[in-house]
Design a protein around this motif. Structure first.
Motif, PDB file in Angstrom:
ATOM      1  N   THR A  41       4.805  66.115 -28.765  1.00 48.11           N
ATOM      2  CA  THR A  41       5.312  65.751 -30.085  1.00 48.11           C
ATOM      3  C   THR A  41       4.496  64.581 -30.616  1.00 48.11           C
ATOM      4  N   PRO A  42       3.798  64.730 -31.741  1.00 45.64           N
ATOM      5  CA  PRO A  42       3.033  63.619 -32.321  1.00 45.64           C
ATOM      6  C   PRO A  42       3.961  62.481 -32.760  1.00 45.64           C
ATOM      7  N   VAL A  43       3.484  61.254 -32.569  1.00 42.65           N
ATOM      8  CA  VAL A  43       4.243  60.062 -32.944  1.00 42.65           C
ATOM      9  C   VAL A  43       3.279  58.975 -33.400  1.00 42.65           C
ATOM     10  N   VAL A  44       3.835  57.968 -34.051  1.00 42.18           N
ATOM     11  CA  VAL A  44       3.152  56.698 -34.223  1.00 42.18           C
ATOM     12  C   VAL A  44       3.845  55.766 -33.235  1.00 42.18           C
ATOM     13  N   ALA A  45       3.060  55.218 -32.308  1.00 39.88           N
ATOM     14  CA  ALA A  45       3.620  54.351 -31.273  1.00 39.88           C
ATOM     15  C   ALA A  45       3.231  52.903 -31.532  1.00 39.88           C
ATOM     16  N   VAL A  46       4.162  52.002 -31.234  1.00 39.44           N
ATOM     17  CA  VAL A  46       3.879  50.571 -31.253  1.00 39.44           C
ATOM     18  C   VAL A  46       4.372  50.033 -29.915  1.00 39.44           C
ATOM     19  N   VAL A  47       3.444  49.487 -29.127  1.00 40.87           N
ATOM     20  CA  VAL A  47       3.798  48.892 -27.841  1.00 40.87           C
ATOM     21  C   VAL A  47       3.346  47.438 -27.868  1.00 40.87           C
ATOM     22  N   ASP A  48       4.307  46.534 -27.713  1.00 38.14           N
ATOM     23  CA  ASP A  48       4.027  45.092 -27.748  1.00 38.14           C
ATOM     24  C   ASP A  48       3.148  44.720 -28.941  1.00 38.14           C
ATOM     25  N   GLY A  49       3.433  45.328 -30.103  1.00 35.66           N
ATOM     26  CA  GLY A  49       2.745  44.986 -31.339  1.00 35.66           C
ATOM     27  C   GLY A  49       1.464  45.755 -31.626  1.00 35.66           C
ATOM     28  N   HIS A  50       1.003  46.603 -30.697  1.00 36.76           N
ATOM     29  CA  HIS A  50      -0.212  47.408 -30.893  1.00 36.76           C
ATOM     30  C   HIS A  50       0.191  48.805 -31.361  1.00 36.76           C
ATOM     31  N   GLU A  51      -0.316  49.229 -32.513  1.00 34.96           N
ATOM     32  CA  GLU A  51       0.065  50.516 -33.105  1.00 34.96           C
ATOM     33  C   GLU A  51      -1.073  51.531 -33.015  1.00 34.96           C
ATOM     34  N   TRP A  52      -0.726  52.793 -32.729  1.00 33.54           N
ATOM     35  CA  TRP A  52      -1.706  53.882 -32.741  1.00 33.54           C
ATOM     36  C   TRP A  52      -0.991  55.212 -32.863  1.00 33.54           C
ATOM     37  N   ARG A  73      -2.082  48.058 -23.393  1.00 35.99           N
ATOM     38  CA  ARG A  73      -1.236  47.308 -22.448  1.00 35.99           C
ATOM     39  C   ARG A  73      -1.872  46.025 -21.948  1.00 35.99           C
ATOM     40  N   GLY A  74      -3.195  45.860 -22.132  1.00 37.23           N
ATOM     41  CA  GLY A  74      -3.857  44.629 -21.708  1.00 37.23           C
ATOM     42  C   GLY A  74      -3.736  44.417 -20.205  1.00 37.23           C
ATOM     43  N   THR A  75      -3.153  43.290 -19.813  1.00 34.44           N
ATOM     44  CA  THR A  75      -3.035  42.963 -18.390  1.00 34.44           C
ATOM     45  C   THR A  75      -1.773  43.545 -17.759  1.00 34.44           C
ATOM     46  N   LYS A  76      -0.934  44.166 -18.543  1.00 30.57           N
ATOM     47  CA  LYS A  76       0.297  44.739 -17.992  1.00 30.57           C
ATOM     48  C   LYS A  76      -0.009  46.022 -17.231  1.00 30.57           C
ATOM     49  N   GLY A  77       0.813  46.299 -16.242  1.00 28.36           N
ATOM     50  CA  GLY A  77       0.611  47.494 -15.439  1.00 28.36           C
ATOM     51  C   GLY A  77       1.898  47.958 -14.799  1.00 28.36           C
ATOM     52  N   ASP A  78       1.773  48.651 -13.682  1.00 31.03           N
ATOM     53  CA  ASP A  78       2.896  49.249 -12.969  1.00 31.03           C
ATOM     54  C   ASP A  78       4.022  48.237 -12.750  1.00 31.03           C
ATOM     55  N   GLY A  79       5.214  48.575 -13.252  1.00 31.54           N
ATOM     56  CA  GLY A  79       6.392  47.736 -13.063  1.00 31.54           C
ATOM     57  C   GLY A  79       6.653  46.735 -14.167  1.00 31.54           C
ATOM     58  N   ASP A  80       5.686  46.526 -15.059  1.00 30.21           N
ATOM     59  CA  ASP A  80       5.873  45.574 -16.158  1.00 30.21           C
ATOM     60  C   ASP A  80       6.651  46.225 -17.299  1.00 30.21           C
TER      61      ASP A  80
END
Length: 91
Positions: A41-52, A73-80
């Motif tokens: 399903t196409p979406v516009v996503a915003v994660v921690d202020g980053h949109e795509w 996600r930058g420095t974030k990863g598994d579990g964050d």
């Protein structure tokens, strides 16, 4: 599909194997019906202020997932935890 926006917090997980994609699970109450092939399903996503523009899709286990690329996600990863907003508008 009529448009709507869902906001939630998700805990990232890394899919095992080559590539190591990171995903944010979409809570069932916010999961859209699949509108395209492969449960996508196409979406516009915003994660921690980053949109795509991207897609969420249903996995074989029934969960709906949002792939979160490294540049988002930058420095974030598994579990964050990340803040997620998804806009479904029949894109």
């Amino acid at each position: 599909m009529t448009g709507f926006t869902a906001k939630f917090t998700a805990k990232l997980f890394r899919y095992p194997g080559p590539g190591g994609w990171h995903f944010a699970p979409v809570p069932e109450r916010h999961a859209p019906l699949a509108t395209h092939a492969w449960g996508r399903t196409p979406v516009v996503a915003v994660v921690d202020g980053h949109e795509w523009k991207t897609s969420v899709w249903r996995g074989k286990d029934g969960r709906t997932l949002l792939a979160v690329p490294k540049k988002v996600r930058g420095t974030k990863g598994d579990g964050d935890r990340v803040s997620v907003q998804l806009t479904f508008a029949g894109l």
